[in-house]
Design a protein around this motif. Structure first.
Motif, PDB file in Angstrom:
ATOM      1  N   LYS A  63     101.703  34.695  60.658  1.00 32.41           N
ATOM      2  CA  LYS A  63     103.148  34.522  60.579  1.00 32.41           C
ATOM      3  C   LYS A  63     103.616  34.224  59.159  1.00 32.41           C
ATOM      4  O   LYS A  63     104.787  34.455  58.837  1.00 32.41           O
ATOM      5  N   ASP A  64     102.714  33.724  58.312  1.00 30.85           N
ATOM      6  CA  ASP A  64     103.058  33.488  56.912  1.00 30.85           C
ATOM      7  C   ASP A  64     102.765  34.705  56.036  1.00 30.85           C
ATOM      8  O   ASP A  64     102.834  34.623  54.803  1.00 30.85           O
ATOM      9  N   LYS A  65     102.393  35.812  56.686  1.00 30.62           N
ATOM     10  CA  LYS A  65     102.104  37.086  55.998  1.00 30.62           C
ATOM     11  C   LYS A  65     100.903  36.979  55.065  1.00 30.62           C
ATOM     12  O   LYS A  65     100.855  37.617  54.010  1.00 30.62           O
ATOM     13  N   MET A  66      99.935  36.183  55.466  1.00 29.55           N
ATOM     14  CA  MET A  66      98.674  36.099  54.758  1.00 29.55           C
ATOM     15  C   MET A  66      97.610  36.848  55.552  1.00 29.55           C
ATOM     16  O   MET A  66      97.585  36.792  56.783  1.00 29.55           O
ATOM     17  N   LEU A  67      96.737  37.559  54.849  1.00 28.10           N
ATOM     18  CA  LEU A  67      95.692  38.341  55.503  1.00 28.10           C
ATOM     19  C   LEU A  67      94.685  37.400  56.173  1.00 28.10           C
ATOM     20  O   LEU A  67      94.111  36.510  55.521  1.00 28.10           O
ATOM     21  N   GLN A  68      94.463  37.611  57.475  1.00 25.23           N
ATOM     22  CA  GLN A  68      93.539  36.787  58.241  1.00 25.23           C
ATOM     23  C   GLN A  68      92.230  37.513  58.547  1.00 25.23           C
ATOM     24  O   GLN A  68      91.173  36.908  58.586  1.00 25.23           O
ATOM     25  N   ALA A  69      92.327  38.844  58.763  1.00 23.56           N
ATOM     26  CA  ALA A  69      91.136  39.622  59.105  1.00 23.56           C
ATOM     27  C   ALA A  69      91.451  41.093  58.902  1.00 23.56           C
ATOM     28  O   ALA A  69      92.619  41.493  58.777  1.00 23.56           O
ATOM     29  N   TYR A  70      90.401  41.902  58.888  1.00 25.61           N
ATOM     30  CA  TYR A  70      90.601  43.347  58.830  1.00 25.61           C
ATOM     31  C   TYR A  70      89.439  44.055  59.533  1.00 25.61           C
ATOM     32  O   TYR A  70      88.300  43.559  59.541  1.00 25.61           O
ATOM     33  N   ASP A  71      89.758  45.188  60.151  1.00 30.14           N
ATOM     34  CA  ASP A  71      88.775  46.024  60.833  1.00 30.14           C
ATOM     35  C   ASP A  71      88.571  47.296  60.024  1.00 30.14           C
ATOM     36  O   ASP A  71      89.532  48.026  59.758  1.00 30.14           O
ATOM     37  N   ASP A  72      87.326  47.572  59.656  1.00 32.44           N
ATOM     38  CA  ASP A  72      86.978  48.833  59.004  1.00 32.44           C
ATOM     39  C   ASP A  72      86.566  49.831  60.075  1.00 32.44           C
ATOM     40  O   ASP A  72      85.578  49.615  60.788  1.00 32.44           O
ATOM     41  N   ILE A  73      87.322  50.924  60.177  1.00 34.99           N
ATOM     42  CA  ILE A  73      87.040  51.968  61.167  1.00 34.99           C
ATOM     43  C   ILE A  73      86.459  53.167  60.434  1.00 34.99           C
ATOM     44  O   ILE A  73      87.025  53.643  59.455  1.00 34.99           O
ATOM     45  N   THR A  74      85.326  53.654  60.933  1.00 32.39           N
ATOM     46  CA  THR A  74      84.656  54.792  60.314  1.00 32.39           C
ATOM     47  C   THR A  74      84.322  55.817  61.382  1.00 32.39           C
ATOM     48  O   THR A  74      83.706  55.474  62.401  1.00 32.39           O
ATOM     49  N   VAL A  75      84.746  57.052  61.143  1.00 29.24           N
ATOM     50  CA  VAL A  75      84.385  58.164  62.022  1.00 29.24           C
ATOM     51  C   VAL A  75      83.361  58.995  61.274  1.00 29.24           C
ATOM     52  O   VAL A  75      83.662  59.592  60.242  1.00 29.24           O
ATOM     53  N   GLY A  76      82.104  59.015  61.772  1.00 30.57           N
ATOM     54  CA  GLY A  76      81.010  59.654  61.065  1.00 30.57           C
ATOM     55  C   GLY A  76      81.140  61.154  61.013  1.00 30.57           C
ATOM     56  O   GLY A  76      81.820  61.780  61.834  1.00 30.57           O
ATOM     57  N   GLY A  77      80.475  61.770  60.041  1.00 28.21           N
ATOM     58  CA  GLY A  77      80.461  63.224  59.903  1.00 28.21           C
ATOM     59  C   GLY A  77      79.326  63.828  60.702  1.00 28.21           C
ATOM     60  O   GLY A  77      78.807  63.234  61.651  1.00 28.21           O
ATOM     61  N   THR A  78      78.907  65.047  60.306  1.00 27.18           N
ATOM     62  CA  THR A  78      77.837  65.742  61.010  1.00 27.18           C
ATOM     63  C   THR A  78      76.571  64.894  61.002  1.00 27.18           C
ATOM     64  O   THR A  78      76.163  64.368  59.979  1.00 27.18           O
ATOM     65  N   GLY A  79      75.948  64.805  62.168  1.00 25.12           N
ATOM     66  CA  GLY A  79      74.718  64.030  62.269  1.00 25.12           C
ATOM     67  C   GLY A  79      74.965  62.555  62.518  1.00 25.12           C
ATOM     68  O   GLY A  79      74.027  61.791  62.676  1.00 25.12           O
ATOM     69  N   GLN A  80      76.226  62.121  62.573  1.00 30.20           N
ATOM     70  CA  GLN A  80      76.558  60.725  62.828  1.00 30.20           C
ATOM     71  C   GLN A  80      77.524  60.681  64.000  1.00 30.20           C
ATOM     72  O   GLN A  80      78.729  60.516  63.834  1.00 30.20           O
ATOM     73  N   ALA A  81      77.013  60.872  65.172  1.00 25.17           N
ATOM     74  CA  ALA A  81      77.855  61.008  66.368  1.00 25.17           C
ATOM     75  C   ALA A  81      78.281  59.641  66.869  1.00 25.17           C
ATOM     76  O   ALA A  81      77.867  59.192  67.936  1.00 25.17           O
ATOM     77  N   GLN A  82      79.098  58.946  66.098  1.00 27.67           N
ATOM     78  CA  GLN A  82      79.565  57.642  66.515  1.00 27.67           C
ATOM     79  C   GLN A  82      80.836  57.263  65.771  1.00 27.67           C
ATOM     80  O   GLN A  82      81.124  57.785  64.702  1.00 27.67           O
ATOM     81  N   SER A 124      82.413  53.765  64.389  1.00 28.18           N
ATOM     82  CA  SER A 124      82.031  52.368  64.176  1.00 28.18           C
ATOM     83  C   SER A 124      83.238  51.544  63.775  1.00 28.18           C
ATOM     84  O   SER A 124      84.158  52.042  63.127  1.00 28.18           O
ATOM     85  N   LEU A 125      83.211  50.288  64.188  1.00 31.98           N
ATOM     86  CA  LEU A 125      84.249  49.328  63.810  1.00 31.98           C
ATOM     87  C   LEU A 125      83.566  48.050  63.358  1.00 31.98           C
ATOM     88  O   LEU A 125      82.735  47.493  64.075  1.00 31.98           O
ATOM     89  N   GLU A 126      83.893  47.615  62.170  1.00 34.20           N
ATOM     90  CA  GLU A 126      83.354  46.358  61.639  1.00 34.20           C
ATOM     91  C   GLU A 126      84.497  45.399  61.381  1.00 34.20           C
ATOM     92  O   GLU A 126      85.435  45.733  60.658  1.00 34.20           O
ATOM     93  N   ARG A 127      84.416  44.238  61.999  1.00 34.00           N
ATOM     94  CA  ARG A 127      85.469  43.246  61.805  1.00 34.00           C
ATOM     95  C   ARG A 127      85.047  42.233  60.748  1.00 34.00           C
ATOM     96  O   ARG A 127      83.915  41.769  60.709  1.00 34.00           O
ATOM     97  N   HIS A 128      86.008  41.928  59.869  1.00 37.32           N
ATOM     98  CA  HIS A 128      85.767  40.964  58.806  1.00 37.32           C
ATOM     99  C   HIS A 128      86.858  39.905  58.854  1.00 37.32           C
ATOM    100  O   HIS A 128      88.046  40.228  58.767  1.00 37.32           O
ATOM    101  N   VAL A 129      86.448  38.651  58.997  1.00 40.97           N
ATOM    102  CA  VAL A 129      87.395  37.548  58.979  1.00 40.97           C
ATOM    103  C   VAL A 129      87.492  37.031  57.547  1.00 40.97           C
ATOM    104  O   VAL A 129      86.476  36.771  56.893  1.00 40.97           O
ATOM    105  N   VAL A 130      88.709  36.905  57.062  1.00 35.21           N
ATOM    106  CA  VAL A 130      88.927  36.482  55.676  1.00 35.21           C
ATOM    107  C   VAL A 130      88.743  34.979  55.575  1.00 35.21           C
ATOM    108  O   VAL A 130      89.382  34.203  56.290  1.00 35.21           O
ATOM    109  N   GLU A 131      87.846  34.585  54.678  1.00 37.05           N
ATOM    110  CA  GLU A 131      87.614  33.161  54.446  1.00 37.05           C
ATOM    111  C   GLU A 131      88.540  32.665  53.340  1.00 37.05           C
ATOM    112  O   GLU A 131      89.483  33.354  52.942  1.00 37.05           O
TER     113      GLU A 131
END
Length: 527
Positions: A483-502, A504-511
């Motif tokens: 609510k104070d517009k400060m970054l709390q966390a972020y999710d990195d979303i990756t859609v793999g290319g050929t040979g990477q049939a998945q 992935s989502l990685e969550r990072h909590v900002v310290e």
């Protein structure tokens, strides 16, 4: 006696007159016979030349006026044109604004030009959404070309003959000569097209010559046939991968580390689309599944910044979310103008805006280098370019300091521009490198710490991403602000290319943003 004498005189008179009249008749006949003998061949030759001239003039006019058809070739809108030539035939595949491919496809006095126009967005998205349609499109493209060439040939013949008949009628005003001209035109055009068909060399497409910016095509996109094969596999797998994105929201809700509060503001950070339409499919899915409030794009939405590419940004309006954009080094002023025309888009150029409670400042890249050969990427950044890249960061830092409202996020394309922004705002977003990077800018005493988030390529680096053994993955990040517009966390979303049939989502909590050593940032070579 007198009567007899008169009769004899009369006969004598007639006898004397007959040779004279006969000589006149013979002379007249001789002149009549000798006139055609002396002048007839000249007239015949002259009239033949006139017919030939009118015929060829009519053929040229007809071909130039009517030798053109518009057709669809796969997802492209194309124009096929026939023109007379003395250079021995051939085909030009024009791809504005990149240049042209020259093919030694056939012999004869006719030249075929295939001009590829805009991509039809609906058909392009259909190809991406349906893996089977890619194979069908490759097969139907051959039929599209064949049907288009047949239509072009028939239309050219009809146009040439009609133009010749009209021209001959105006010049000769004689039915026979007009008919001869029309028949000769049919023979000339039909023979020319027959010669082209008889000398057709389909294998010529494997050995094209390049003109314009496409001179660098082999170096830029690699072996076209290999990339075509790779892209087929890439696209087929990518359909399944994009479909799996719909499961990401379930994955997120199962993560216990960070639970977004009801008043959380969700921002989707994308960058470096490079004309990959698959990126839009991924963006739309994430926007819906993650209930995104704002989309931020840090540039390079196109590859060459040309006017035809402007249609690519039309998908922005379909997102129905605020779309904040800054220009990258592959985007021109026309690209930025096309983005600005979208009803939900905001283009920043050393300016600020407030969206969903977030105050965002941004500035475009100072370079416009769609052709790598015009950039210093090959030999490293020159001092002048480095000063330009860092200079825009200094300009934006001044804008942030003078903002009447505290700035929550600053946007630059090249992370090398981020240095001067240290201490002016808590977060800087960038792209350009096609690789994710998270770091803290060197902190200045007494000023707030500033975190730098560099996004990968949401478009998988476009065609360039297919040059390696494995295509560049599609990536984007979801940022969560409290609510104070400060970054709390972020999710990195990756859609793999050929040979990477998945997917992935990685969550990072900002310290605590003040923890950890600063990471120096250097100017990045143009990509």
């Amino acid at each position: 006696m007198d009567g007899q004498q008169n009769e004899q005189d009369g006969h004598g008179t007639d006898a004397g007159a007959t040779p004279t009249a006969g000589r006149r008749r013979v002379a007249a006949a001789w002149r009549a016979l000798t006139r055609p003998g002396r002048r007839g061949p000249l007239r015949l030759v002259g009239m033949t030349l006139a017919v030939l001239v009118v015929t060829f003039a009519g053929v040229v006019i007809g071909v130039l006026a009517g030798g053109r058809v518009d057709t669809d070739i796969g997802p492209f809108q194309a124009t096929l044109t026939l023109s007379p030539t003395t250079d021995g035939g051939g085909t030009t595949v024009s791809i504005p604004p990149l240049g042209a491919l020259l093919l030694d496809s056939h012999d004869g006095p006719t030249h075929l030009t295939v001009r590829l126009g805009a991509l039809d967005q609906g058909r392009t998205e259909a190809l991406i959404d349906d893996p089977a349609s890619i194979q069908r499109a490759s097969q139907s493209a051959v039929e599209d070309v064949r049907a288009g060439v047949m239509r072009l040939g028939l239309r050219t013949v009809a146009s040439a003959v009609l133009a010749t008949l009209l021209l001959a009628a105006l010049v000769f005003r004689d039915i026979r000569r007009t008919a001869w001209s029309g028949g000769l035109a049919l023979l000339v055009v039909g023979g020319s097209l027959g010669a082209a068909a008889g000398t057709l060399r389909p294998q010529a497409i494997e050995e094209p010559r390049y003109e314009g910016l496409l001179v660098n095509a082999p170096a830029v996109v690699g072996d076209a046939r290999r990339i075509a094969n790779d892209y087929t596999r890439y696209a087929e797998q990518l359909q399944r991968l994009v479909g799996n994105v719909s499961q990401l929201y379930t994955t997120v809700s199962a993560l216990p580390v960070f639970e977004p509060a009801p008043d959380t503001t969700r921002v989707l950070h994308v960058s470096d689309m490079h004309l990959n339409p698959t990126g839009w499919q991924l963006i739309r899915t994430v926007v819906e599944q993650f209930d995104i409030d704002v989309v931020i794009d840090t540039g390079d939405i196109t590859d060459w910044g040309s006017e035809p590419e402007a249609s690519f940004v039309g998908s922005i309006g379909l997102l129905r979310r605020p779309y904040v954009y800054i220009r990258g080094n592959h985007d021109s002023g026309r690209t930025a103008a096309a983005v600005a025309r979208q009803p939900n888009a905001i283009v920043l150029n050393n300016s600020t805006t407030t969206v969903a409670g977030l105050t965002i400042a941004g500035i475009g890249d100072p370079r416009f280098t769609p052709d790598k050969n015009t950039s210093p990427a090959g030999s490293g950044l020159t001092k002048q370019v480095a000063e330009q890249v860092i200079g825009v960061g200094e300009q934006l830092a001044t804008t942030v300091r003078n903002s009447p409202r505290p700035v929550n996020i600053a946007l630059v394309h090249d992370p090398a521009s981020a240095g001067p922004l240290s201490g002016t705002c808590p977060l800087v977003l960038a792209g350009h490198t096609h690789q994710r990077q998270v770091s803290k800018l060197p902190q200045q005493p007494g000023l707030m710490p500033t975190q730098l988030l560099v996004e990968g390529s949401t478009g998988g680096a476009g065609l360039r991403g297919l040059e390696g053994e494995k295509p560049t993955p599609l990536s984007m990040s979801v940022l969560y602000f409290d609510k104070d517009k400060m970054l709390q966390a972020y999710d990195d979303i990756t859609v793999g290319g050929t040979g990477q049939a998945q997917v992935s989502l990685e969550r990072h909590v900002v310290e605590d943003p003040r923890a950890g050593p600063p990471v120096p940032v250097t100017p990045t070579p143009t990509r």
